[in-house]
Motif scaffolding. Structure first.
Motif, PDB file in Angstrom:
ATOM      1  N   GLU A  86       0.849  -1.169   0.179  1.00  0.00           N
ATOM      2  CA  GLU A  86       0.010  -0.011  -0.184  1.00  0.00           C
ATOM      3  C   GLU A  86       0.929   1.104  -0.011  1.00  0.00           C
ATOM      4  OE1 GLU A  86      -3.285  -0.072   2.903  1.00  0.00           O
ATOM      5  OE2 GLU A  86      -2.513  -2.328   3.474  1.00  0.00           O
ATOM      6  N   THR A  87       0.193   2.159  -0.375  1.00  0.00           N
ATOM      7  CA  THR A  87       1.000   3.528  -0.427  1.00  0.00           C
ATOM      8  C   THR A  87       1.355   4.079   1.032  1.00  0.00           C
ATOM      9  OG1 THR A  87       0.036   4.307  -2.517  1.00  0.00           O
ATOM     10  CG2 THR A  87       1.152   6.014  -1.279  1.00  0.00           C
TER      11      THR A  87
ATOM     12  N   GLY B 183       1.924   6.620   9.077  1.00  0.00           N
ATOM     13  CA  GLY B 183       2.045   7.358   7.731  1.00  0.00           C
ATOM     14  C   GLY B 183       3.366   7.303   7.274  1.00  0.00           C
ATOM     15  N   LEU B 184       4.164   6.604   7.686  1.00  0.00           N
ATOM     16  CA  LEU B 184       5.762   6.491   7.144  1.00  0.00           C
ATOM     17  C   LEU B 184       5.684   4.988   6.551  1.00  0.00           C
ATOM     18  CD1 LEU B 184       7.460   8.227  10.428  1.00  0.00           C
ATOM     19  CD2 LEU B 184       7.176   9.230   8.129  1.00  0.00           C
ATOM     20  N   ASN B 185       6.776   5.403   5.714  1.00  0.00           N
ATOM     21  CA  ASN B 185       7.486   3.831   5.152  1.00  0.00           C
ATOM     22  C   ASN B 185       8.819   3.994   5.383  1.00  0.00           C
ATOM     23  OD1 ASN B 185       4.914   3.451   3.995  1.00  0.00           O
ATOM     24  ND2 ASN B 185       5.427   4.801   2.294  1.00  0.00           N
ATOM     25  N   ILE B 186       9.198   2.949   6.104  1.00  0.00           N
ATOM     26  CA  ILE B 186      10.596   2.881   6.552  1.00  0.00           C
ATOM     27  C   ILE B 186      11.309   1.609   5.978  1.00  0.00           C
ATOM     28  CG2 ILE B 186      11.892   2.419   8.861  1.00  0.00           C
ATOM     29  CD1 ILE B 186       9.342   3.831  10.318  1.00  0.00           C
TER      30      ILE B 186
ATOM     31  N   ASP C 219       7.970  -1.012  -7.313  1.00  0.00           N
ATOM     32  CA  ASP C 219       6.875  -1.103  -6.617  1.00  0.00           C
ATOM     33  C   ASP C 219       6.698  -0.776  -5.238  1.00  0.00           C
ATOM     34  OD1 ASP C 219       5.695  -2.453  -9.059  1.00  0.00           O
ATOM     35  OD2 ASP C 219       6.136  -4.363  -8.278  1.00  0.00           O
ATOM     36  N   LEU C 220       7.922  -0.307  -4.783  1.00  0.00           N
ATOM     37  CA  LEU C 220       7.756   0.263  -3.473  1.00  0.00           C
ATOM     38  C   LEU C 220       7.265   1.369  -3.456  1.00  0.00           C
ATOM     39  CD1 LEU C 220      11.737   0.090  -2.418  1.00  0.00           C
ATOM     40  CD2 LEU C 220       9.834  -1.006  -1.176  1.00  0.00           C
ATOM     41  N   PRO C 221       6.338   1.973  -2.182  1.00  0.00           N
ATOM     42  CA  PRO C 221       5.891   2.984  -2.051  1.00  0.00           C
ATOM     43  C   PRO C 221       7.025   4.199  -1.770  1.00  0.00           C
ATOM     44  CG  PRO C 221       5.761   1.833  -0.061  1.00  0.00           C
ATOM     45  CD  PRO C 221       6.295   0.957  -1.067  1.00  0.00           C
ATOM     46  N   PRO C 222       6.793   5.351  -1.732  1.00  0.00           N
ATOM     47  CA  PRO C 222       7.670   6.404  -1.473  1.00  0.00           C
ATOM     48  C   PRO C 222       8.166   6.131  -0.245  1.00  0.00           C
ATOM     49  CG  PRO C 222       5.856   7.594  -2.196  1.00  0.00           C
ATOM     50  CD  PRO C 222       5.325   5.971  -2.142  1.00  0.00           C
ATOM     51  N   ILE C 223       9.679   6.010  -0.146  1.00  0.00           N
ATOM     52  CA  ILE C 223      10.517   5.599   1.228  1.00  0.00           C
ATOM     53  C   ILE C 223      10.836   6.909   2.072  1.00  0.00           C
ATOM     54  CG2 ILE C 223      12.257   4.398   2.105  1.00  0.00           C
ATOM     55  CD1 ILE C 223      10.238   2.693   0.974  1.00  0.00           C
ATOM     56  N   ASP C 224      10.342   7.056   3.258  1.00  0.00           N
ATOM     57  CA  ASP C 224      10.493   7.894   4.041  1.00  0.00           C
ATOM     58  C   ASP C 224      11.894   8.227   4.599  1.00  0.00           C
ATOM     59  OD1 ASP C 224       8.070   9.558   3.711  1.00  0.00           O
ATOM     60  OD2 ASP C 224       7.339   7.711   4.523  1.00  0.00           O
ATOM     61  N   ILE C 225      12.369   6.873   5.222  1.00  0.00           N
ATOM     62  CA  ILE C 225      13.337   6.888   6.188  1.00  0.00           C
ATOM     63  C   ILE C 225      13.748   5.232   6.136  1.00  0.00           C
ATOM     64  CG2 ILE C 225      14.068   6.212   8.717  1.00  0.00           C
ATOM     65  CD1 ILE C 225      11.576   7.978   9.393  1.00  0.00           C
ATOM     66  N   VAL C 226      15.241   5.378   5.934  1.00  0.00           N
ATOM     67  CA  VAL C 226      16.105   4.188   5.709  1.00  0.00           C
ATOM     68  C   VAL C 226      17.012   3.860   6.982  1.00  0.00           C
ATOM     69  CG1 VAL C 226      17.996   2.855   4.285  1.00  0.00           C
ATOM     70  CG2 VAL C 226      15.981   4.299   3.216  1.00  0.00           C
ATOM     71  N   ILE C 227      16.844   2.632   7.463  1.00  0.00           N
ATOM     72  CA  ILE C 227      17.583   2.473   8.820  1.00  0.00           C
ATOM     73  C   ILE C 227      18.719   1.651   8.061  1.00  0.00           C
ATOM     74  CG2 ILE C 227      17.756   1.096  11.028  1.00  0.00           C
ATOM     75  CD1 ILE C 227      15.062   1.758  11.517  1.00  0.00           C
ATOM     76  N   VAL C 228      19.956   1.878   8.423  1.00  0.00           N
ATOM     77  CA  VAL C 228      21.259   1.056   8.295  1.00  0.00           C
ATOM     78  C   VAL C 228      21.810   0.570   9.534  1.00  0.00           C
ATOM     79  CG1 VAL C 228      23.389   0.907   7.103  1.00  0.00           C
ATOM     80  CG2 VAL C 228      21.638   2.182   6.010  1.00  0.00           C
TER      81      VAL C 228
ATOM     82  N   ARG D  22      18.382   9.657  20.950  1.00  0.00           N
ATOM     83  CA  ARG D  22      17.027   9.984  20.666  1.00  0.00           C
ATOM     84  C   ARG D  22      16.627  11.049  19.580  1.00  0.00           C
ATOM     85  NH1 ARG D  22      12.927  13.006  22.254  1.00  0.00           N
ATOM     86  NH2 ARG D  22      10.725  12.100  22.947  1.00  0.00           N
ATOM     87  N   GLU D  23      15.772  10.918  18.479  1.00  0.00           N
ATOM     88  CA  GLU D  23      15.625  11.720  17.334  1.00  0.00           C
ATOM     89  C   GLU D  23      14.052  11.507  17.275  1.00  0.00           C
ATOM     90  OE1 GLU D  23      17.583  13.770  16.026  1.00  0.00           O
ATOM     91  OE2 GLU D  23      19.501  13.369  16.813  1.00  0.00           O
ATOM     92  N   GLU D  24      13.447  12.805  17.122  1.00  0.00           N
ATOM     93  CA  GLU D  24      12.156  12.813  16.668  1.00  0.00           C
ATOM     94  C   GLU D  24      12.241  12.891  15.164  1.00  0.00           C
ATOM     95  OE1 GLU D  24       7.912  14.982  17.416  1.00  0.00           O
ATOM     96  OE2 GLU D  24       9.520  15.808  18.496  1.00  0.00           O
ATOM     97  N   MET D  25      11.601  11.856  14.397  1.00  0.00           N
ATOM     98  CA  MET D  25      11.684  11.923  12.882  1.00  0.00           C
ATOM     99  C   MET D  25      10.239  12.610  12.481  1.00  0.00           C
ATOM    100  SD  MET D  25      14.400  10.538  12.337  1.00  0.00           S
ATOM    101  CE  MET D  25      15.605   9.572  13.193  1.00  0.00           C
ATOM    102  N   ALA D  26       9.333  12.344  12.949  1.00  0.00           N
ATOM    103  CA  ALA D  26       7.837  12.907  12.624  1.00  0.00           C
ATOM    104  C   ALA D  26       7.205  13.432  13.962  1.00  0.00           C
ATOM    105  CB  ALA D  26       7.153  12.017  11.708  1.00  0.00           C
TER     106      ALA D  26
END
Length: 360
Positions: free
Chosen positions: A87-88, A111-114, A144-153, A204-208
């Motif tokens: 889903e988007t 609402g985030l895609n991680i 086919d990925l939805p828009p990606i907001d955050i990438v964890i490495v 600690r970081e607020e992302m949204a």
């Protein structure tokens, strides 16, 4: 085993471990990825696991690779799930995890895609011709990925930090990358314009609005090749959201459950944990860096996770166990502890896990 087959079988794992086998004194004069103050897990040059264990060096690597414990994998290990069309966006109380493969997962919440440790490459290696090769395609096509907001490495091993995939994601979505100390230097070598949030254990970081990332300890190590062992930090992450808390662990040794107990004490339990449970044999070599299924189930209980999405198995052959052995051992561990099997999902590429709500 001849030299050609030895190199082909071990691939980058051998190179990283060979780098790990060098002493700190001989490997470097300083840290080429990070400089900062000393801490309880950084000595001014190298990162380490407090009261922990260092990875084995070159002689134990050779002892392992020249031994007789390897169980061959099939050339292909097809997933029972078709490639997914996510889903988007997902909102409200929903939490959805879609398996890409190995440690790569799409988490949709609030609402985030991680994306976690995204790897779309054919091999987990610096080379296109050698190193562990995937035995099934990614569970979602990149297009086919939805828009990606955050990438964890989570750390810099090649089965978790794939620069080619990060470069593609940057051109596609310009996500925010979140990674432990030192890994930003590696990412910028390929993606110089990346927006990177660099975190230390305890950060600690607020992302949204309402979404906070916490960087937490795990028992592992790092290396990209010769001479950079433990120059970049490794970490787990807790994602605090309005829909519940998620505990994501990319790689870890069990370490007597110390980090799981600490996570439960600090965060009070989790709606979902993403735990590795594969790539663990032989135990005498892998115990300090990769937990086995029994330990993963114990970790689930120690950190008070309601559900677990299990990963780090069935896509890249890194260690000796057979391709299906982790699931068999996982089911036995769950049964022996009286835990319903549906609570710990051994995720397959393309599988979509709609995580039950805390109320359910």
């Amino acid at each position: 085993m001849n030299r050609r087959n030895f190199f082909k079988w071990t691939g980058l794992g051998a190179l990283a471990a060979l780098g790990g086998g060098m002493t700190a004194r001989s490997a470097m004069a300083g840290n080429k990825y990070y400089s900062g103050p000393q801490s309880d897990h950084f000595d001014g040059t190298l990162f380490f696991n407090p009261d922990g264990e260092e990875p084995s060096g070159v002689f134990n690597l050779l002892r392992w690779k020249l031994g007789n414990g390897n169980v061959p994998w099939p050339e292909t290990f097809a997933s029972p799930f078709d490639q997914a069309m996510p889903e988007t966006r997902v909102s409200g109380d929903r939490l959805v995890v879609t398996m890409i493969g190995h440690a790569s997962m799409l988490i949709q919440v609030a609402g985030l895609n991680i994306l976690t440790d995204p790897v779309w490459s054919e091999r987990t290696s610096p080379f296109s011709f050698a190193g562990p090769k995937r035995v099934n395609p990614p569970g979602v096509r990149m297009g086919d990925l939805p828009p990606i907001d955050i990438v964890i490495v989570t750390h810099n091993h090649y089965d978790h930090l794939d620069l080619e995939t990060l470069w593609v994601l940057q051109g596609r979505d310009k996500p925010r990358f979140v990674t432990p100390l030192g890994n930003d230097a590696i990412i910028r070598s390929k993606v110089p314009d990346a927006q990177i949030t660099v975190m230390d254990w305890g950060g600690r970081e607020e992302m949204a609005p309402g979404v906070v990332f916490h960087c937490e300890p795990c028992h592992h190590w790092s290396a990209r090749g010769l001479g950079d062992r433990r120059m970049a930090l490794w970490a787990a992450f807790v994602v605090e959201t309005p829909a519940g808390k998620i505990y994501h662990v990319g790689d870890t040794g069990f370490h007597e459950g110390i980090n799981y107990r600490a996570a439960q004490k600090k965060h009070g339990g989790f709606r979902l944990a993403n735990f590795p449970f594969g790539a663990y044999e032989p135990r005498w070599f892998m115990k300090a860096q990769h937990q086995n299924p029994e330990e993963a189930v114990e970790g689930m209980q120690l950190c008070s996770a309601a559900f677990v999405a299990g990963h780090h198995w069935g896509t890249f052959k890194l260690t000796d166990e057979g391709v299906e052995e982790p699931v068999q051992a996982l089911q036995a561990a769950l049964d022996s502890r009286g835990i319903p099997r549906h609570r710990f999902q051994p995720m397959r590429p393309g599988q979509v896990f709609e995580v039950p709500s805390a109320r359910a």
